[in-house]
Enzyme design. Structure first.
Site, PDB file in Angstrom:
ATOM      1  CD  GLU A  88      50.680  19.175  69.418  1.00  0.00           C
ATOM      2  OE1 GLU A  88      50.358  18.120  69.994  1.00  0.00           O
ATOM      3  OE2 GLU A  88      50.398  19.409  68.231  1.00  0.00           O
ATOM      4  CG  HIS A 144      47.223  17.563  71.722  1.00  0.00           C
ATOM      5  ND1 HIS A 144      47.495  17.555  70.366  1.00  0.00           N
ATOM      6  CD2 HIS A 144      45.864  17.599  71.787  1.00  0.00           C
ATOM      7  CE1 HIS A 144      46.378  17.601  69.683  1.00  0.00           C
ATOM      8  NE2 HIS A 144      45.371  17.612  70.513  1.00  0.00           N
ATOM      9  CG  ASN A 199      50.001  14.420  70.256  1.00  0.00           C
ATOM     10  OD1 ASN A 199      49.025  14.777  70.925  1.00  0.00           O
ATOM     11  ND2 ASN A 199      50.696  15.255  69.508  1.00  0.00           N
TER      12      ASN A 199
HETATM   13  C1  F6R Z   1      40.719  21.668  70.887  1.00  0.00           C
HETATM   14  C2  F6R Z   1      41.654  21.014  71.781  1.00  0.00           C
HETATM   15  C3  F6R Z   1      42.292  19.719  71.437  1.00  0.00           C
HETATM   16  C4  F6R Z   1      41.290  18.601  71.153  1.00  0.00           C
HETATM   17  C5  F6R Z   1      42.028  17.345  70.747  1.00  0.00           C
HETATM   18  C6  F6R Z   1      41.086  16.228  70.363  1.00  0.00           C
HETATM   19  O1  F6R Z   1      40.228  22.850  71.492  1.00  0.00           O
HETATM   20  O2  F6R Z   1      41.908  21.565  72.773  1.00  0.00           O
HETATM   21  O3  F6R Z   1      43.106  19.323  72.517  1.00  0.00           O
HETATM   22  O4  F6R Z   1      40.512  18.368  72.276  1.00  0.00           O
HETATM   23  O5  F6R Z   1      42.870  17.610  69.653  1.00  0.00           O
HETATM   24  O6  F6R Z   1      40.426  16.573  69.177  1.00  0.00           O
HETATM   25  P1  F6R Z   1      39.221  15.684  68.643  1.00  0.00           P
HETATM   26  O7  F6R Z   1      38.139  15.804  69.638  1.00  0.00           O
HETATM   27  O8  F6R Z   1      38.862  16.327  67.322  1.00  0.00           O
HETATM   28  O9  F6R Z   1      39.744  14.309  68.506  1.00  0.00           O
END
Ligand code: F6R
Length: 236
Positions: A135, A130, A128
């Site tokens: 978020e 973030h 999304n």
């Molecule tokens: C975690 C973080 C999140 C992840 C994101 C992608 O510390 O900051 O922003 O980078 O949710 O997560 P993955 O890599 O599991 O798809």
């Protein structure tokens, strides 16, 4: 913004790991901001591999984690602190006092300031848009704070919790805190990130997709594998 479109996922991972290694080799007392999540796991594995090969010294570095769930007991295997222990602290032989983790009641912004600031910030991206746990709806002036996770983020992270409920809240560095870091490397891999990446490239400062804020940073590098880049066309 600099965009690196790699030929493969492995190459995107290697480029990101090399950025960290180059920084640490040229500045052994670097302050590094670290993201967690599936995208970063192979990057940290690559760091550990190259560290063994080239004997890189991480003993003078300091690491700031981006975010942490609220409400998990210390040592919970799905906490980001445990993730960092498994994927960075143990493989790189770091000391516990080289890593800071945001928490409720802590003054993370002050700790960040006292460190002299983050030299290199690693980021992943949520489906999304973030970054950290900022978020959609997060503002550009946000700082480290408690945040409420969206249902889509909780669902995306469910596999890390098996049958347990994913926490509803987290503490995250804010957008302003991230934009103050001296250089940012965002790695996106896989088709699940393709829509978010397309949005980042096409839209500016969109609160609905917080990663778009990064484009105003003077040293922002976006590293994409072919699947994350599959909905953009930079060759026109
Ligand atoms: C975690 C973080 C999140 C992840 C994101 C992608 O510390 O900051 O922003 O980078 O949710 O997560 P993955 O890599 O599991 O798809």
């Amino acid at each position: 913004m600099r965009i690196i479109q790699s030929e493969s996922t492995a190459e995107a991972i290697r480029i990101t790991a090399e950025a960290v290694l180059e920084r640490v080799q040229s500045h052994p007392n670097s302050v590094i901001g670290v993201a967690t999540g599936r995208t970063m796991e192979p990057v940290y594995a690559e760091l550990a591999r190259i560290k063994r090969e080239r004997a890189v010294d991480f003993s003078k570095c300091f690491f700031f984690m981006l975010d942490e769930y609220v409400g998990l007991p210390a040592g919970h295997p799905s906490s980001f602190r445990e993730y960092v222990h498994r994927h960075l602290e143990a493989p790189l032989g770091l000391r516990r006092d080289q890593i800071a983790c945001p928490s409720i009641g802590g003054d993370y912004e002050q700790t960040l300031k006292e460190s002299g600031g983050i030299d290199l910030q690693l980021l992943g991206i949520g489906q999304n848009g973030h970054i950290g746990f900022n978020e959609p709806g997060s503002t550009k002036d946000s700082r480290t704070r408690k945040v409420v996770l969206t249902e889509s983020t909780r669902k995306a992270n469910q596999s890390q919790f098996h049958d347990e409920e994913v926490p509803r809240e987290a503490v995250s560095m804010g957008i302003a805190s991230i934009l103050e870091t001296k250089s940012i490397w965002l790695l996106a891999t896989g088709t699940s990130k393709a829509d978010a990446i397309k949005h980042v490239l096409n839209v500016h400062d969109d609160p609905k997709c917080p990663a778009t804020y990064l484009k105003s940073h003077a040293h922002f590098t976006l590293v994409l594998d072919p699947w994350a880049a599959s909905k953009i066309n930079l060759k026109i």
